[in-house]
Design a protein around this motif. Structure first.
Motif, PDB file in Angstrom:
ATOM      1  N   UNK A 140       0.828  -1.208   0.000  1.00 15.15           N
ATOM      2  CA  UNK A 140       0.000   0.000   0.000  1.00 15.15           C
ATOM      3  C   UNK A 140       0.864   1.261   0.000  1.00 15.15           C
ATOM      4  N   UNK A 141       1.936   1.252   0.780  1.00 18.64           N
ATOM      5  CA  UNK A 141       2.806   2.422   0.851  1.00 18.64           C
ATOM      6  C   UNK A 141       3.532   2.660  -0.471  1.00 18.64           C
ATOM      7  N   UNK A 142       3.958   1.581  -1.113  1.00 15.58           N
ATOM      8  CA  UNK A 142       4.635   1.723  -2.409  1.00 15.58           C
ATOM      9  C   UNK A 142       3.676   2.255  -3.461  1.00 15.58           C
ATOM     10  N   UNK A 143       2.435   1.756  -3.443  1.00  9.32           N
ATOM     11  CA  UNK A 143       1.433   2.270  -4.375  1.00  9.32           C
ATOM     12  C   UNK A 143       1.143   3.744  -4.106  1.00  9.32           C
ATOM     13  N   UNK A 144       1.134   4.133  -2.828  1.00  7.18           N
ATOM     14  CA  UNK A 144       0.950   5.550  -2.476  1.00  7.18           C
ATOM     15  C   UNK A 144       2.050   6.400  -3.082  1.00  7.18           C
ATOM     16  N   UNK A 145       3.291   5.949  -2.939  1.00  7.24           N
ATOM     17  CA  UNK A 145       4.439   6.694  -3.469  1.00  7.24           C
ATOM     18  C   UNK A 145       4.378   6.780  -4.990  1.00  7.24           C
ATOM     19  N   UNK A 146       4.029   5.672  -5.647  1.00  4.43           N
ATOM     20  CA  UNK A 146       3.939   5.661  -7.108  1.00  4.43           C
ATOM     21  C   UNK A 146       2.801   6.548  -7.592  1.00  4.43           C
ATOM     22  N   UNK A 147       1.650   6.458  -6.932  1.00  4.07           N
ATOM     23  CA  UNK A 147       0.501   7.278  -7.311  1.00  4.07           C
ATOM     24  C   UNK A 147       0.781   8.751  -7.096  1.00  4.07           C
ATOM     25  N   UNK A 148       1.428   9.070  -5.979  1.00  6.90           N
ATOM     26  CA  UNK A 148       1.780  10.460  -5.691  1.00  6.90           C
ATOM     27  C   UNK A 148       2.713  11.018  -6.756  1.00  6.90           C
ATOM     28  N   UNK A 149       3.667  10.215  -7.186  1.00  4.42           N
ATOM     29  CA  UNK A 149       4.589  10.659  -8.231  1.00  4.42           C
ATOM     30  C   UNK A 149       3.857  10.884  -9.543  1.00  4.42           C
ATOM     31  N   UNK A 150       2.967   9.961  -9.897  1.00  3.69           N
ATOM     32  CA  UNK A 150       2.240  10.076 -11.165  1.00  3.69           C
ATOM     33  C   UNK A 150       1.382  11.329 -11.216  1.00  3.69           C
ATOM     34  N   UNK A 151       0.592  11.555 -10.167  1.00  3.81           N
ATOM     35  CA  UNK A 151      -0.301  12.711 -10.186  1.00  3.81           C
ATOM     36  C   UNK A 151       0.490  14.011 -10.099  1.00  3.81           C
ATOM     37  N   UNK A 152       1.605  14.025  -9.382  1.00  6.17           N
ATOM     38  CA  UNK A 152       2.422  15.239  -9.270  1.00  6.17           C
ATOM     39  C   UNK A 152       3.079  15.577 -10.602  1.00  6.17           C
ATOM     40  N   UNK A 153       3.566  14.565 -11.303  1.00 11.43           N
ATOM     41  CA  UNK A 153       4.151  14.805 -12.630  1.00 11.43           C
ATOM     42  C   UNK A 153       3.103  15.333 -13.601  1.00 11.43           C
ATOM     43  N   UNK A 154       1.888  14.799 -13.506  1.00 10.34           N
ATOM     44  CA  UNK A 154       0.817  15.261 -14.386  1.00 10.34           C
ATOM     45  C   UNK A 154       0.474  16.720 -14.120  1.00 10.34           C
ATOM     46  N   UNK A 155       0.341  17.079 -12.840  1.00 10.68           N
ATOM     47  CA  UNK A 155       0.053  18.472 -12.486  1.00 10.68           C
ATOM     48  C   UNK A 155       1.203  19.380 -12.934  1.00 10.68           C
ATOM     49  N   UNK A 156       2.427  18.914 -12.734  1.00 13.16           N
ATOM     50  CA  UNK A 156       3.597  19.682 -13.129  1.00 13.16           C
ATOM     51  C   UNK A 156       3.661  19.867 -14.646  1.00 13.16           C
ATOM     52  N   UNK A 157       3.252  18.849 -15.381  1.00 11.59           N
ATOM     53  CA  UNK A 157       3.317  18.889 -16.849  1.00 11.59           C
ATOM     54  C   UNK A 157       2.231  19.753 -17.457  1.00 11.59           C
ATOM     55  N   UNK A 158       1.018  19.684 -16.879  1.00  8.65           N
ATOM     56  CA  UNK A 158      -0.134  20.320 -17.531  1.00  8.65           C
ATOM     57  C   UNK A 158      -0.598  21.613 -16.881  1.00  8.65           C
ATOM     58  N   UNK A 159      -0.482  21.730 -15.566  1.00  2.89           N
ATOM     59  CA  UNK A 159      -1.084  22.854 -14.857  1.00  2.89           C
ATOM     60  C   UNK A 159      -0.064  23.802 -14.234  1.00  2.89           C
ATOM     61  N   UNK A 160       0.969  23.252 -13.598  1.00  4.54           N
ATOM     62  CA  UNK A 160       1.941  24.080 -12.865  1.00  4.54           C
ATOM     63  C   UNK A 160       3.371  23.734 -13.307  1.00  4.54           C
ATOM     64  N   UNK A 161       3.737  24.101 -14.524  1.00  3.89           N
ATOM     65  CA  UNK A 161       5.059  23.696 -15.043  1.00  3.89           C
ATOM     66  C   UNK A 161       6.248  24.324 -14.333  1.00  3.89           C
ATOM     67  N   UNK A 162       6.041  25.460 -13.659  1.00  7.02           N
ATOM     68  CA  UNK A 162       7.152  26.158 -13.014  1.00  7.02           C
ATOM     69  C   UNK A 162       7.277  25.818 -11.528  1.00  7.02           C
ATOM     70  N   UNK A 163       6.341  25.037 -11.006  1.00  4.17           N
ATOM     71  CA  UNK A 163       6.337  24.717  -9.580  1.00  4.17           C
ATOM     72  C   UNK A 163       7.209  23.503  -9.303  1.00  4.17           C
ATOM     73  N   UNK A 164       8.061  23.543  -8.272  1.00  2.00           N
ATOM     74  CA  UNK A 164       8.892  22.373  -7.937  1.00  2.00           C
ATOM     75  C   UNK A 164       8.037  21.138  -7.684  1.00  2.00           C
ATOM     76  N   UNK A 165       8.499  19.988  -8.160  1.00  4.13           N
ATOM     77  CA  UNK A 165       7.732  18.744  -8.089  1.00  4.13           C
ATOM     78  C   UNK A 165       7.443  18.326  -6.649  1.00  4.13           C
ATOM     79  N   UNK A 166       8.436  18.446  -5.767  1.00  4.72           N
ATOM     80  CA  UNK A 166       8.245  18.031  -4.374  1.00  4.72           C
ATOM     81  C   UNK A 166       7.220  18.899  -3.652  1.00  4.72           C
ATOM     82  N   UNK A 167       7.139  20.176  -4.032  1.00  7.70           N
ATOM     83  CA  UNK A 167       6.141  21.053  -3.424  1.00  7.70           C
ATOM     84  C   UNK A 167       4.734  20.633  -3.849  1.00  7.70           C
ATOM     85  N   UNK A 168       4.582  20.241  -5.122  1.00  9.05           N
ATOM     86  CA  UNK A 168       3.298  19.743  -5.612  1.00  9.05           C
ATOM     87  C   UNK A 168       2.924  18.457  -4.878  1.00  9.05           C
TER      88      UNK A 168
END
Length: 287
Positions: free
Chosen positions: A7-35
């Motif tokens: 469950x924890x690994x899936x959380x980490x993977x899901x968090x990375x996926x959604x953060x990359x998507x937000x970074x790519x489409x909505x907030x390209x200038x925002x640091x990934x870890x902050x997202x």
């Protein structure tokens, strides 16, 4: 412990996926870890108030997803071609078998996390119907998405990490309306955020059960910060992540999603049989 790690690994993977998507489409200038931190805090806030808070908006997410999918199909209808499906069954048999196995583990097998939610459902009599209906709805949405992507992009779908996002980039409404792909990105973020909430609840409830914690209201926030750090270790390179997800991960996931639940059920039945022979109350099967 294995379930918790899963469950924890899936959380980490899901968090990375959604953060990359937000970074790519909505907030390209925002640091990934902050997202990541912002997203995980929203999920942790919902988990803090229990399973009802986590699942309350599930129906709304489904309706929004269906609406966005219908909009996508409607405005790309002129680009859909049946010829994109040809030739059929050109790949060798082992490729189909591997694809089916991967789909059984990612994403369908990951629904084993719903076992953590079952004890909290008030209407236990209709639990089976609800689960089956939910799984069938999810499968139908996924099949519709895949067919739409292939019918629109054809062989180009193989070259994109998120084919559906590229499909929405082809939307033509009018010259005055642009960036319709944001609509898809918003819907996908809602879906993944809902998924993250379910996974975080599973990890939190499992950890609380393991350490016999009566109050775990502060645990989601602590786990959220841990997931941000853990996600940087689990996923270091996108290409490597995709390669492992299509080769090595399905076999590991099969052990956790298919073998362990069967072993858990067998152990429970054996314990129940022993208790009944001794005249002790069998109780209910723990999550």
């Amino acid at each position: 412990a294995v379930y918790l790690w899963f469950f924890m690994t899936l959380c980490a993977l899901t968090l990375t996926d959604v953060s990359r998507l937000v970074n790519l489409t909505l907030l390209p200038e925002t640091p990934l870890n902050f997202i990541k931190l912002l997203i995980v805090l929203v999920a942790a806030w919902s988990v803090k108030f229990g399973p009802e808070s986590v699942t309350r908006y599930g129906t709304a997410v489904v309706f929004i997803s269906v609406l966005i999918k219908l909009v996508g199909i409607s405005f790309t209808f002129n680009r859909i071609s049946i010829e994109h499906f040809l030739p059929l069954f050109e790949a060798p048999a082992h490729t189909f078998v591997r694809g089916i196995h991967t789909a059984m583990t990612i994403p369908f097998g990951e629904t084993v996390v719903f076992l953590m939610l079952m004890p909290a459902v008030k209407d236990q009599e209709n639990l089976y119907k609800s689960l089956l209906g939910g799984f069938l709805t999810g499968a139908l949405l996924l099949i519709t998405t895949v067919l739409h992507d292939i019918a629109t992009l054809g062989h180009l779908a193989h070259y994109f990490v998120i084919p559906s996002f590229e499909t929405f980039r082809l939307l033509t409404v009018s010259r005055s309306i642009g960036r319709i792909d944001i609509l898809f990105a918003t819907g996908l973020v809602l879906q993944v955020l809902f998924r993250l909430g379910i996974l975080m609840y599973g990890a939190t409830a499992g950890l609380a059960q393991m350490f016999k914690l009566k109050d775990y209201s502060t645990l989601p926030a602590i786990l959220g910060v841990f997931f941000v750090m853990y996600s940087t270790i689990v996923v270091t390179d996108v290409i490597e992540h995709l390669s492992i997800a299509s080769t090595f991960v399905p076999w590991v996931w099969s052990f956790i999603e298919h073998f362990l639940p069967v072993v858990t059920a067998v152990v429970y039945l054996i314990k129940k049989s022993i208790k009944l022979k001794k005249g002790q109350p069998a109780g209910v099967m723990p999550t």
